[in-house]
Design a protein around this motif. Structure first.
Motif, PDB file in Angstrom:
ATOM      1  N   ASN A 169       0.813  -1.213   0.000  1.00 26.19           N
ATOM      2  CA  ASN A 169       0.000   0.000   0.000  1.00 26.19           C
ATOM      3  C   ASN A 169       0.850   1.269   0.000  1.00 26.19           C
ATOM      4  O   ASN A 169       0.339   2.357  -0.263  1.00 26.19           O
ATOM      5  CB  ASN A 169      -0.926   0.010   1.221  1.00 26.19           C
ATOM      6  CG  ASN A 169      -2.175   0.826   0.980  1.00 26.19           C
ATOM      7  OD1 ASN A 169      -2.726   0.823  -0.116  1.00 26.19           O
ATOM      8  ND2 ASN A 169      -2.629   1.542   1.996  1.00 26.19           N
ATOM      9  N   ASN A 170       2.155   1.126   0.266  1.00 28.03           N
ATOM     10  CA  ASN A 170       3.069   2.277   0.219  1.00 28.03           C
ATOM     11  C   ASN A 170       4.496   1.742   0.051  1.00 28.03           C
ATOM     12  O   ASN A 170       5.298   1.764   0.990  1.00 28.03           O
ATOM     13  CB  ASN A 170       2.955   3.111   1.496  1.00 28.03           C
ATOM     14  CG  ASN A 170       3.644   4.463   1.367  1.00 28.03           C
ATOM     15  OD1 ASN A 170       4.455   4.677   0.479  1.00 28.03           O
ATOM     16  ND2 ASN A 170       3.324   5.368   2.268  1.00 28.03           N
ATOM     17  N   ILE A 171       4.795   1.267  -1.142  1.00 27.56           N
ATOM     18  CA  ILE A 171       6.055   0.558  -1.391  1.00 27.56           C
ATOM     19  C   ILE A 171       7.298   1.393  -1.090  1.00 27.56           C
ATOM     20  O   ILE A 171       8.227   0.899  -0.427  1.00 27.56           O
ATOM     21  CB  ILE A 171       6.092   0.025  -2.831  1.00 27.56           C
ATOM     22  CG1 ILE A 171       4.975  -1.002  -3.037  1.00 27.56           C
ATOM     23  CG2 ILE A 171       7.446  -0.607  -3.142  1.00 27.56           C
ATOM     24  CD1 ILE A 171       4.853  -1.497  -4.456  1.00 27.56           C
ATOM     25  N   PRO A 172       7.388   2.654  -1.537  1.00 26.37           N
ATOM     26  CA  PRO A 172       8.631   3.417  -1.305  1.00 26.37           C
ATOM     27  C   PRO A 172       9.000   3.550   0.170  1.00 26.37           C
ATOM     28  O   PRO A 172      10.178   3.519   0.520  1.00 26.37           O
ATOM     29  CB  PRO A 172       8.310   4.785  -1.926  1.00 26.37           C
ATOM     30  CG  PRO A 172       7.262   4.505  -2.939  1.00 26.37           C
ATOM     31  CD  PRO A 172       6.427   3.416  -2.344  1.00 26.37           C
ATOM     32  N   LYS A 173       8.010   3.702   1.041  1.00 25.97           N
ATOM     33  CA  LYS A 173       8.286   3.910   2.464  1.00 25.97           C
ATOM     34  C   LYS A 173       8.259   2.620   3.270  1.00 25.97           C
ATOM     35  O   LYS A 173       8.672   2.593   4.430  1.00 25.97           O
ATOM     36  CB  LYS A 173       7.270   4.889   3.054  1.00 25.97           C
ATOM     37  CG  LYS A 173       7.399   6.304   2.507  1.00 25.97           C
ATOM     38  CD  LYS A 173       6.415   7.243   3.188  1.00 25.97           C
ATOM     39  CE  LYS A 173       6.574   8.668   2.671  1.00 25.97           C
ATOM     40  NZ  LYS A 173       5.615   9.600   3.339  1.00 25.97           N
ATOM     41  N   ARG A 174       7.756   1.522   2.678  1.00 25.68           N
ATOM     42  CA  ARG A 174       7.586   0.279   3.438  1.00 25.68           C
ATOM     43  C   ARG A 174       8.242  -0.914   2.740  1.00 25.68           C
ATOM     44  O   ARG A 174       7.799  -2.041   2.881  1.00 25.68           O
ATOM     45  CB  ARG A 174       6.098  -0.006   3.643  1.00 25.68           C
ATOM     46  CG  ARG A 174       5.381   1.074   4.449  1.00 25.68           C
ATOM     47  CD  ARG A 174       3.901   0.802   4.535  1.00 25.68           C
ATOM     48  NE  ARG A 174       3.213   1.907   5.178  1.00 25.68           N
ATOM     49  CZ  ARG A 174       1.920   2.158   5.069  1.00 25.68           C
ATOM     50  NH1 ARG A 174       1.160   1.362   4.343  1.00 25.68           N
ATOM     51  NH2 ARG A 174       1.377   3.198   5.681  1.00 25.68           N
ATOM     52  N   TYR A 175       9.284  -0.669   2.005  1.00 23.39           N
ATOM     53  CA  TYR A 175       9.938  -1.775   1.291  1.00 23.39           C
ATOM     54  C   TYR A 175      10.477  -2.819   2.261  1.00 23.39           C
ATOM     55  O   TYR A 175      10.498  -4.010   1.951  1.00 23.39           O
ATOM     56  CB  TYR A 175      11.059  -1.231   0.404  1.00 23.39           C
ATOM     57  CG  TYR A 175      12.154  -0.510   1.147  1.00 23.39           C
ATOM     58  CD1 TYR A 175      13.261  -1.206   1.637  1.00 23.39           C
ATOM     59  CD2 TYR A 175      12.085   0.861   1.363  1.00 23.39           C
ATOM     60  CE1 TYR A 175      14.263  -0.555   2.326  1.00 23.39           C
ATOM     61  CE2 TYR A 175      13.085   1.519   2.057  1.00 23.39           C
ATOM     62  CZ  TYR A 175      14.165   0.813   2.538  1.00 23.39           C
ATOM     63  OH  TYR A 175      15.161   1.458   3.235  1.00 23.39           O
ATOM     64  N   TRP A 176      10.891  -2.382   3.455  1.00 25.43           N
ATOM     65  CA  TRP A 176      11.408  -3.350   4.439  1.00 25.43           C
ATOM     66  C   TRP A 176      10.289  -4.215   4.988  1.00 25.43           C
ATOM     67  O   TRP A 176      10.486  -5.403   5.260  1.00 25.43           O
ATOM     68  CB  TRP A 176      12.125  -2.620   5.570  1.00 25.43           C
ATOM     69  CG  TRP A 176      11.244  -1.679   6.355  1.00 25.43           C
ATOM     70  CD1 TRP A 176      10.978  -0.370   6.075  1.00 25.43           C
ATOM     71  CD2 TRP A 176      10.514  -1.989   7.538  1.00 25.43           C
ATOM     72  NE1 TRP A 176      10.108   0.157   7.000  1.00 25.43           N
ATOM     73  CE2 TRP A 176       9.813  -0.814   7.926  1.00 25.43           C
ATOM     74  CE3 TRP A 176      10.375  -3.138   8.316  1.00 25.43           C
ATOM     75  CZ2 TRP A 176       8.990  -0.763   9.040  1.00 25.43           C
ATOM     76  CZ3 TRP A 176       9.551  -3.085   9.432  1.00 25.43           C
ATOM     77  CH2 TRP A 176       8.884  -1.915   9.780  1.00 25.43           C
ATOM     78  N   VAL A 177       9.086  -3.626   5.165  1.00 24.26           N
ATOM     79  CA  VAL A 177       7.920  -4.403   5.595  1.00 24.26           C
ATOM     80  C   VAL A 177       7.560  -5.415   4.514  1.00 24.26           C
ATOM     81  O   VAL A 177       7.258  -6.582   4.794  1.00 24.26           O
ATOM     82  CB  VAL A 177       6.715  -3.481   5.894  1.00 24.26           C
ATOM     83  CG1 VAL A 177       5.482  -4.300   6.247  1.00 24.26           C
ATOM     84  CG2 VAL A 177       7.047  -2.514   7.014  1.00 24.26           C
TER      85      VAL A 177
END
Length: 394
Positions: A169-177
């Protein structure tokens, strides 16, 4: 529970035509959901006392050193990964069976938190059914909590998929998730990760809003590399040899026949594909319930069947076609996994457990459709108010 308070997003509205602020109610609901999940996890523990479950076998194999003398001997995918994860807690920290069950119940609850965060970021309005908040009602379905509250694959696969969709739902900010969710899902169900990656690719490709070609190309490359990496593991999970797939196809009839031999089994090999999928998603329905657990699940299945019919009658298929990336990804993931598992889940008990892994994705699509319709009304009213204010100023 202070962690939950920090995790929920806050929406602040300036007037009655602003989007509502749900944060306070979300925090209260998640705290109550924790105790609800704990209760149903305890119910599963009681069930496992009288019905020997996989959790006991995992625990005993670790205690006896079934796979080898050290921790590395237990590493692998599927069942071995569960044993590998539990090994340090049981062998080094001396966790009892009850303690490891409680730990994995907590992992399952983390899955609910991330699924809820994913839902809430996209669901703005209160959608009710018979006076109940539909979002809360979905998260209270007992089958989801029952199978994700024990020492086993259910807790981890639920957490893994929850992390995946929250990250998507927010790849750039949550790539580690996204990475953690992908690794966790891969180690439990490589074929489910395969499906979600392919579904993400389809969702990005066929969504026309808010997705740049740069992101699409990156997703295509990631999906291609991941598919190549886990290809052999996927085939091994369904008991096939790599070099026979292209010539013989995916013939699952033998495995389905084996599963249907159990007391709660069904001979699904003679059913049509639509009937197989219906059986997987909505049965048992009282008349074919395997024991007391099946009767309890039948109530939930009747509810799921009812809201599915309403969804279809209200234009659900057209909504999926027009839906954005998240809707398309959730749908293709849900329907593809359902079709695959429906062909081998001849045992109703297995079907009940496995469908809980992906049912949240379909529930998301349903409530997202209701919310989008309310959002259209909201935008129309706000536009009308803005036009009136402009006329008054003029």
């Amino acid at each position: 529970m202070a962690v939950i308070d920090k995790m929920m997003p806050v929406r602040r509205g300036r007037n009655k035509f602003s989007l509502p602020n749900h944060s306070a109610n979300d925090n209260k609901f998640l705290k109550k959901l924790f105790w609800y999940h704990l209760l149903l996890s305890f119910v599963y523990y009681i069930y496992s006392v009288f019905n020997r479950s996989d959790s006991h076998f995992y625990y005993e194999k670790i205690v006896t050193g079934f796979r080898g003398p050290d921790w590395s001997s237990f590493y692998g995918t599927s069942t071995t990964f569960i044993e590998w994860t539990g090994y340090p807690f049981i062998k080094w920290l001396g966790f009892s069976f009850e303690a490891i069950m409680a730990l994995f119940a907590f992992f399952g609850f983390l899955g609910f938190i991330y699924f809820y965060r994913f839902f809430r970021e996209r669901i703005f309005f209160k959608n009710t059914y018979a006076g109940f908040d539909l979002l809360h009602l979905f998260f209270l379905l007992p089958n989801l909590h029952f199978w994700s509250g024990s020492f086993g694959k259910g807790a981890f696969i639920f957490l893994g998929i929850g992390l995946l969709f929250y990250g998507l739902n927010n790849i750039p900010k949550r790539y580690w998730v996204l990475l953690i969710g992908a690794l966790l899902t891969y180690h439990i169900r490589p074929h489910i990760l395969l499906v979600i990656l392919a579904s993400s690719l389809i969702g990005f490709t066929f969504s026309s809003k808010g997705v740049g070609w740069g992101v699409k190309i990156v997703m295509i490359l990631i999906a291609a590399m991941a598919l190549g990496f886990i290809y052999k593991d996927v085939l091994n999970m369904v008991g096939l040899e790599t070099d026979t797939v292209l010539t013989e196809g995916l013939n699952m009839s033998n495995r389905a026949a084996e599963l249907s031999k159990a007391t709660s089994g069904l001979d699904i090999t003679t059913m049509s594909l639509p009937m197989q999928v219906f059986t997987f998603l909505f049965r048992p329905l009282f008349f074919d319930a395997p024991g007391m657990l099946g009767i309890i699940v039948s109530f939930e299945n009747v509810f799921l069947l009812f809201i599915t019919l309403i969804f279809l009658f209200k234009g659900g298929i057209l909504y999926i076609i027009k839906g954005d990336f998240a809707v398309k990804t959730a749908f293709f993931s849900f329907i593809t996994v359902s079709i695959a598992l429906a062909q081998i889940s001849g045992n109703l008990g297995i079907a009940i457990r496995q469908k809980s892994q992906i049912m949240m994705l379909f529930l998301f699509i349903i409530i997202q459709m209701y919310d989008d319709k309310k959002k259209e009304v909201f935008k129309s009213r706000r536009k009308t108010v803005n036009q009136r204010e402009t006329l008054i100023r003029e």
